[in-house]
Structures are given as C-alpha cells and as structure tokens.
Design a protein around this motif. Sequence first.
Motif, mmCIF file in Angstrom:
data_model
loop_
_atom_site.group_PDB
_atom_site.id
_atom_site.type_symbol
_atom_site.label_atom_id
_atom_site.label_comp_id
_atom_site.label_asym_id
_atom_site.label_seq_id
_atom_site.Cartn_x
_atom_site.Cartn_y
_atom_site.Cartn_z
ATOM 1 N N LEU A 480 -9.712 -10.467 -4.241
ATOM 2 C CA LEU A 480 -9.753 -8.982 -3.694
ATOM 3 C C LEU A 480 -9.933 -7.712 -5.228
ATOM 4 C CD1 LEU A 480 -7.550 -9.430 -1.331
ATOM 5 C CD2 LEU A 480 -9.465 -10.226 -0.594
ATOM 6 N N PRO A 481 -10.464 -6.756 -4.134
ATOM 7 C CA PRO A 481 -10.580 -5.815 -4.972
ATOM 8 C C PRO A 481 -9.461 -4.896 -4.553
ATOM 9 C CG PRO A 481 -11.757 -5.459 -2.854
ATOM 10 C CD PRO A 481 -11.155 -6.560 -2.877
ATOM 11 N N ASP A 482 -9.110 -3.812 -5.234
ATOM 12 C CA ASP A 482 -7.566 -3.093 -5.591
ATOM 13 C C ASP A 482 -7.326 -2.854 -3.972
ATOM 14 O OD1 ASP A 482 -7.261 -3.546 -8.669
ATOM 15 O OD2 ASP A 482 -8.380 -1.137 -8.626
ATOM 16 N N TYR A 483 -5.967 -2.798 -3.448
ATOM 17 C CA TYR A 483 -6.158 -2.329 -2.149
ATOM 18 C C TYR A 483 -6.913 -1.018 -2.227
ATOM 19 C CZ TYR A 483 -3.855 -6.704 -1.524
ATOM 20 O OH TYR A 483 -3.010 -8.016 -1.472
ATOM 21 N N GLU A 484 -6.518 0.092 -2.552
ATOM 22 C CA GLU A 484 -6.920 1.451 -2.284
ATOM 23 C C GLU A 484 -8.110 1.165 -1.797
ATOM 24 O OE1 GLU A 484 -5.076 0.302 -5.345
ATOM 25 O OE2 GLU A 484 -3.225 1.489 -5.218
ATOM 26 N N VAL A 485 -9.347 0.296 -2.566
ATOM 27 C CA VAL A 485 -11.089 0.454 -2.020
ATOM 28 C C VAL A 485 -11.018 -0.542 -0.723
ATOM 29 C CG1 VAL A 485 -13.016 -1.030 -2.687
ATOM 30 C CG2 VAL A 485 -11.809 0.595 -4.464
ATOM 31 N N LEU A 486 -9.990 -1.816 -0.889
ATOM 32 C CA LEU A 486 -10.396 -2.500 0.364
ATOM 33 C C LEU A 486 -9.496 -1.959 1.379
ATOM 34 C CD1 LEU A 486 -10.205 -5.614 1.337
ATOM 35 C CD2 LEU A 486 -7.831 -6.072 0.861
ATOM 36 N N ASP A 487 -8.941 -1.533 1.588
ATOM 37 C CA ASP A 487 -8.498 -0.698 2.438
ATOM 38 C C ASP A 487 -8.826 0.128 3.636
ATOM 39 O OD1 ASP A 487 -5.474 -2.324 2.120
ATOM 40 O OD2 ASP A 487 -4.942 -0.614 1.846
ATOM 41 N N ASP A 488 -9.401 1.414 2.233
ATOM 42 C CA ASP A 488 -10.596 2.614 3.174
ATOM 43 C C ASP A 488 -11.743 1.715 3.593
ATOM 44 O OD1 ASP A 488 -11.283 4.681 3.116
ATOM 45 O OD2 ASP A 488 -12.691 4.283 2.084
ATOM 46 N N ILE A 489 -12.560 0.579 2.777
ATOM 47 C CA ILE A 489 -13.512 -0.111 3.161
ATOM 48 C C ILE A 489 -12.889 -0.816 5.414
ATOM 49 C CG2 ILE A 489 -15.242 -1.882 3.274
ATOM 50 C CD1 ILE A 489 -14.758 -1.973 0.280
#
Length: 554
Positions: A480-489
């Motif tokens: 998974l990408p970093d959670y900051e990136v994942l969560d925004d997507i």
Amino acid sequence: MKVRIEQLNPIIGDLKGNTSLILDALKLAERAGIDLLILPEMVVTGYPAQDLLESEAFRDSCYRANDEIISASAKTAVLFGSVTPKKEGFGRKMYNSALLAKEGEMIGMTHKALLPTYDIFDDLRYFEPNKSFKCLNLDGVKLGVTICEDIWYNENEVQYHTYEVDPAAELKKAGADVIINISASPYTNTKHQNRVSMLKNHARKLDLPVFYANQVGAHTDIIFDGDSMVINRNTDIVTNTRIFHPSFTDIEWNPDSGKVTGLTELQIYPSSKQERQFEAVRCGLRDYIDKLNITENVVLGLSGGVDSALVCALAVETLGADRVKAITLPGQFSSKGSVTDSRLLADNLGVELFELSIEPLFEEFRNTLAPLFKGESFGVAEENVQSRIRGSLLMAYSNKFGNFLLPTGNKSEYAVGYATLYGDMNGALAIIGDLYKTEVYDLCKWLNSSYYKKEVIPDSILVKPPSAELRPDQKDTDSLPDYEVLDDILYRYIELQQSRSEISESGYESELVHKILRMVDMSEFKRYQAAPILKLASKSFGTGRRWPIVQKWK
C-alpha cells in the motif's frame, strides 16, 4: 409561552419502553409548568424502524401507543413523532407524522413531506408524503411543524437530489409564528456545522424563530448526536442540549413579538474533530451493548498495533476496564513489541490481558495442508490462516464467556480489503471501521494529549511502522502507499465520490489511483460479511453505501 425541547433516546421497536420515556418526560414538563413539550421524529418507534413498519401488528401497536400518549396529556401540550395510518386511497399504508396533543385530545397532526431515499434513509419505502401545508393551532398560536428532511430543503451535507417544495416556506405563507422541526438526523463529523448553517438560513430567510428537536442515541450502526437547539429570528443560537445524551432545554417564547429567551445554560459543541469522534464512538458502543442487553462485557485481540490500542482505549472509556478483556496472540512473525506493547497498554488502562501463542496451531495447519500445498511458496493463504486462527480463538473466548468480540479494523483496511474474512474481521461491532488509518493515529494522539493528558497509549505503538506481521519483516507499505496518500484517495472516492480522472487530476498517478479504486471495488464481498460499522462520516461502509458485489463498472 414556556417551551421545552427534549431529545430522548428510544429503542427501536420497544413501544412500551419508548412510551414510558415520553410519559415520564410529559410528567416532568407538567411539573415544570411547561406549555409545550417538543419531542423528536418517530420517538414512539425509534428511527429508523425499517421493515418493522411492514408488520400490521407492529403498526397497530404504534397507533395504540399514540392514543395512550394523547390520553395522558393535560395542561402541557406535547408534540411528538410517530407513525399514523393512511386510511383510504392508493399509496403506502402510513405516514411519518407529528401529533399535537393537549388535555387528553389530539388537537393537530401533520405529516412528513420530503421523504429521503439516500444514504441510510429509505422513507419513501414506507411512508406516503404530505402534499398540503397547514399550521397546527395551539391556543391561537400557529405552529409551523416540519419533520426532519422537510427542513433540510436542498441544504444537505451531500446533495443527492433536490426538492421542488420548501415545506418551511410554505408554512410561513400559511401564517406560521415559528418553524418547529422534529427530527431523527444522524451524526456525522461535519453534520453540526451543516445543521446550524441550515437552521440559521431558515431563521434569516423566513424571519421566524426555529425550534429543533433531534433524536439522540445509537441504533446498531447509526448514531444520533441530538444537538437540539433554538435559533431566534436574528439567527442566534439561544439555547441547546447536551450532545450524545438525553437532555432538554427550556425557553420563554413570546409569539407576538417573536422574542425567545433561553432558560437553560448554553452548551458548547466540541470544536475538535477527535473529541466528536470519541464521543460518537462511545455513544455507539454504549447503546449497542445496553440496548441489546445480551452481555455487559467485550473482548478484543491486542496486537501491539495502533488500531487494537485505540479500540481497547475506547472500550475502556465507554464500559470501564472491568468489562473489557484483551488477548494477545503472538505468532512466528510477531515482533517483540507485539507482546510488550500490548502488556504496557493493558497495564496503563487497567485491562486484564491473556496471552495465547498461535505457533503450535499454525504448525498444525501447515502440516495438515502440506499435501495440498506441496511445491507452493509461502503466500497469502498462509498469512490468512494465522489471522483465522486468532479469530477462532477470540470467538471461542467470546462464546465461552459471553463477551462481545470487537474487531479492530479501520476504514482504510476495510476499503482496500486489507483484512481477513473469518479472521480479524470477526466480531459484533466495528467501532473504528469508519476511521481512516490517519484518523486512528490522530485520535490516539488526542487521547494522550487532551483526554488522558499523559502517555496512556504508548509512544512505542504510535511510532512503529504499521504491519500485519504475517510474514517476515512485513510492512503495510509493501503493498500500500503511505496512509496519508491512501486515505486521501479513499476519501475522494468514497465520501466525495470523485471519479478516477478527478482523483488523478488532484495530483496522483493514474496507475496508483486505478489500483486503489480497483482494490476498493473488488473488496465489496468482504464488507458485505463484516460486522456492523459505526457510522461517523457522510459516506460510510454499511447501511448507507449500497454497492453491488458482482459488477463490471470501472
């Protein structure tokens, strides 16, 4: 005129208990010299009553409860929400109604006009809409009564569809001295701001005070914050109620001048997102346990990670440490901190912690499966076996001692399928399943800094890289990408309902966006089998998001 706006916490289908709540509130209002008591939408049945409303026996019992409440009224007039029969003509069998009673008689009734069918709402499935607008008369005062969605006329948090008719404006034309809204409006993290803005817009536009009475409490996954209030024609909040708790507020209202004076202390709505989430989860878990009345206790697995740490802390702050049991289940790939951090957290919270190693069982599984898996490399199947062993042991404890099992998955994991069916998804109620991973960290930090005001959730848990610990040196960022990136997507896709191209245009690589969105869509079958998830956002997995499992849209 002395008016009381009271938010009650009914139990869906408990007609006898809900009627007692109403009658008790009416008695107290009588003693306080209240002229008008205003109660929430469908307070007799609880909202949403869903397909209970299809039962003729249930509807008939509701109608008898209405009669009992009406007969009990005396000098204090009571305005309350319930269902009433549609006795003739085509259409649905009932209305969602507001009934006004005084001196043992029903002196007025109106029905809900705008029947929502989005998110968790399905009113048009059951109710016939109101098509005419008349004020209810109370001792010569014209009450413009609306029901929930009626006052959200084209001002919703997410505008799924628009309405042609504005019921509040129609009642103003009919000579209303005030706009009253009885409501069952669920909590979301941004609902308060939208609610206040909408009510103030009505007060300003109509030049009338607005009295708002909302349901409080939780029904399975849906949480109601109450947040009842009175707004004067100058758009000031004159008075309000305590959120997430049954409470009332009193005012003195002069219908001739329109002046409204608060008689109870003004409550402060939490400005912190984390405090609101904390209170909402506590309300949801407390009412799930109390209203089901099957058990008082819960159990959960402690992994040494941030998600289980937060679930444990929330459970303790809701139920008390003596009603929470925790089990740590180390395996072959567990880090040392998996156990030591779990023990430190349990000690800080005062929770009894048990330790069960899954290594012997995992080896038994591998030996048993060896003939079938011969020649195959270690992979997802072996990873999930470990999760399912843990899930089975936790469920065994739950079954043996009657504790509800709390799963510890967050919204990010449920979104992309980073959770194991019949493993870590096991449980009765997913209390952080509508919090993204970044929100989980934020809430943990808020608990330490603002609630506990000391380090209760260990820093060692908050700083370690997230890992499922199901294979050597595993990290969430492996897949998974970093959670900051994942969560925004994920937020853009789920809450904002943006398309792949819209998300990519916000600055993310198209291939990454496609991968994440496909993971979300392909994991729907898991979420269909998940425990109920407490709804905290404007769009949540569960009741309010109906996505087909078998589908080809990309």
